[in-house]
Each structure stands twice: as structure tokens, then as C-alpha cells.
Scaffold this motif. Sequence first.
Motif, PDB file in Angstrom:
ATOM      1  N   ILE A  10       0.766  -4.554   7.185  1.00  0.00           N
ATOM      2  CA  ILE A  10       1.698  -5.631   6.839  1.00  0.00           C
ATOM      3  C   ILE A  10       3.053  -4.995   6.544  1.00  0.00           C
ATOM      4  O   ILE A  10       3.163  -4.113   5.681  1.00  0.00           O
ATOM      5  N   VAL A  11       4.080  -5.447   7.264  1.00  0.00           N
ATOM      6  CA  VAL A  11       5.406  -4.843   7.138  1.00  0.00           C
ATOM      7  C   VAL A  11       6.478  -5.929   7.083  1.00  0.00           C
ATOM      8  O   VAL A  11       6.242  -7.081   7.447  1.00  0.00           O
ATOM      9  N   GLY A  12       7.670  -5.527   6.650  1.00  0.00           N
ATOM     10  CA  GLY A  12       8.810  -6.430   6.693  1.00  0.00           C
ATOM     11  C   GLY A  12       9.686  -6.307   5.464  1.00  0.00           C
ATOM     12  O   GLY A  12       9.568  -5.365   4.671  1.00  0.00           O
ATOM     13  N   ASP A  13      10.569  -7.288   5.335  1.00  0.00           N
ATOM     14  CA  ASP A  13      11.454  -7.382   4.174  1.00  0.00           C
ATOM     15  C   ASP A  13      10.732  -8.212   3.122  1.00  0.00           C
ATOM     16  O   ASP A  13      10.625  -9.432   3.238  1.00  0.00           O
ATOM     17  N   PHE A  14      10.235  -7.543   2.083  1.00  0.00           N
ATOM     18  CA  PHE A  14       9.473  -8.211   1.028  1.00  0.00           C
ATOM     19  C   PHE A  14      10.375  -8.806  -0.056  1.00  0.00           C
ATOM     20  O   PHE A  14       9.920  -9.623  -0.841  1.00  0.00           O
ATOM     21  N   CYS A  43      -1.186  -1.330   3.997  1.00  0.00           N
ATOM     22  CA  CYS A  43      -2.228  -1.201   5.008  1.00  0.00           C
ATOM     23  C   CYS A  43      -3.604  -1.158   4.357  1.00  0.00           C
ATOM     24  O   CYS A  43      -3.737  -0.929   3.152  1.00  0.00           O
ATOM     25  N   CYS A  44      -4.631  -1.365   5.174  1.00  0.00           N
ATOM     26  CA  CYS A  44      -6.010  -1.335   4.706  1.00  0.00           C
ATOM     27  C   CYS A  44      -6.566   0.086   4.834  1.00  0.00           C
ATOM     28  O   CYS A  44      -5.948   0.947   5.467  1.00  0.00           O
ATOM     29  N   PRO A  45      -7.737   0.362   4.267  1.00  0.00           N
ATOM     30  CA  PRO A  45      -8.293   1.724   4.314  1.00  0.00           C
ATOM     31  C   PRO A  45      -8.589   2.235   5.723  1.00  0.00           C
ATOM     32  O   PRO A  45      -8.725   3.446   5.915  1.00  0.00           O
ATOM     33  N   GLN A  46      -8.710   1.347   6.707  1.00  0.00           N
ATOM     34  CA  GLN A  46      -8.984   1.784   8.073  1.00  0.00           C
ATOM     35  C   GLN A  46      -7.762   2.379   8.770  1.00  0.00           C
ATOM     36  O   GLN A  46      -7.886   2.895   9.878  1.00  0.00           O
ATOM     37  N   VAL A  47      -6.619   2.289   8.118  1.00  0.00           N
ATOM     38  CA  VAL A  47      -5.385   2.860   8.669  1.00  0.00           C
ATOM     39  C   VAL A  47      -5.110   4.192   7.987  1.00  0.00           C
ATOM     40  O   VAL A  47      -4.981   4.255   6.760  1.00  0.00           O
TER      41      VAL A  47
END
Length: 261
Positions: free
Chosen positions: A156-160, A204-208
Motif C-alpha cells: 500500500i503506497v501513496g500520499d497518506f 506491506c504484508c509479511p509476504q513482501v
Amino acid sequence: MRLLSYNIHKGIGGRDRRYDLDRIIAVISHERPDLICLQEVADGIPRAGGGDQVAAFSGAFPDYHPVSQTNHRFRVGSYGNLLLARWKVERSHDVCLRYLNRKKRGAQLVVVSTPTGPLHLINWHLGLHESTRQWQASYLLEHHCYRESCHLPTVIVGDFNDWRNTLARGPFARHGLRQVTEPLQRFRSFPAYLAMSSLDKIFCCPQVEVEQAHVVRSRLARDASDHLPLVLDFRMKHRASRVEGTSQVEPGHKHQEARHA
């Protein structure tokens, strides 16, 4: 693989206030990303050249698959999010994140068919108020469009707009997502010419498996927008999954077909 996230401020420089989309394209091209997640991409806004920036980016990166999302509309023109992927986008959802009567915001959810398997990628631009951001993050992470692909490697990315960094220990912690962009002092991205706040983030999740992440601090990046871009190099490990369909969803609305290039 490499991902770049960038609030391009409609191509308007943060310091000189000059519109020049070529500067944005040059900053992105220099980083050679496989996945490009952009926020504040304009269409028909006079102050931002009056043109279709989705078409401009598609022309600048012809080998990428574009998926666009319109969020905020003006009397003349609009802007939203744009995702460009080097590989085929197998599934796409638009989720509206408008809270109460505040400015319309949105999230793009896509599943990209990468050479090492499917990637679940979210590109978004959150609101300016703390209560809005808490609602938006919780709503998205519990949304059925997110849940149907969250077993995949997820980024998950972007301007938070989360200058206090409260989302990390709130909804993201509850959903088992870790923040890549920490410590915060290493990931200050706004304002670009004298970055003081870490508004642009990656979870990110643990799979990344994260190899490295950094903020692009070149002279051109400091001039091109009011935000600096983030770059993430990563690998994935995941289970096999089935990928199908495309849809578009807003709160209170049924699934609809979403069309993208």
C-alpha cells in the motif's frame, strides 16, 4: 522489482510554481521503476497545462499498462490517481474514500501479474483531517475488494497525509501490515525543497521482502513537485491464487465493471 510512488502536484513545481510535466517524467524515468503509483494527476485543469496527463504518461511510458482513477472534479478539469505497471493488470477496483461531505478521495486496488506471481497493490491519496484518515484506512482494509486479494503479497503506497504517523499503530497494525518508511526522519518527503514531514508512505504484508527503500532527493525532484518520490525495491513470496475479473466500487454501490487500458 522496483516501485515508485509520487504525488506529482499536477506537474506544478513546489518552489517555482511552474508547470512542467517533463520534469516529473524525467524524475520517474531516472529511477527506472517497474510499477509507478502517482497521485494528483490532472485532466483538463488550466493551471496544469489543460491537457490529459494520463495520456501524457501513457505516451512517455508506452510499454506500461495504465490504470487511472478520477477523484476530485473542478468546474473545469479534474485530478486523481494513476498506476502504470510494466506487466499486465489482471484485476482492478476503484474504491471511493469520500468521508462525510469532505473532498472526494479514492484508492486504486490492482492485482499485477509479475514474473514472480501476482502482486496486490494499492495506490491512494488520503484526506487532510485525522478523523478522515482513520476512517479511510479502516474502511479500505475491511472492504471486500481489499479482502478478496489480501492473501497475496500486498503493498500500500501513496500520499497518506499522516504527519503524526498514527495510522501505523492503528488500522495497519490491526491488519498485520508493517511500515517500510521508518524511521520517519529518513523518509521526509514534503515540502520537496525543504522536506520536513513524512507524508508519503509504504506499508506491506509479511509476504513482501523489502530490499531497500529511499526518498529521491535529486535537484530535479526538489523542483518538479511539492513532494519527493519514494522508491521501493522488493521481492515476493506467496501461495498460488486465482486471478479474474475487474470491478469498480463506491460506498453504497454495487459492483460495476471498471474499464482500463
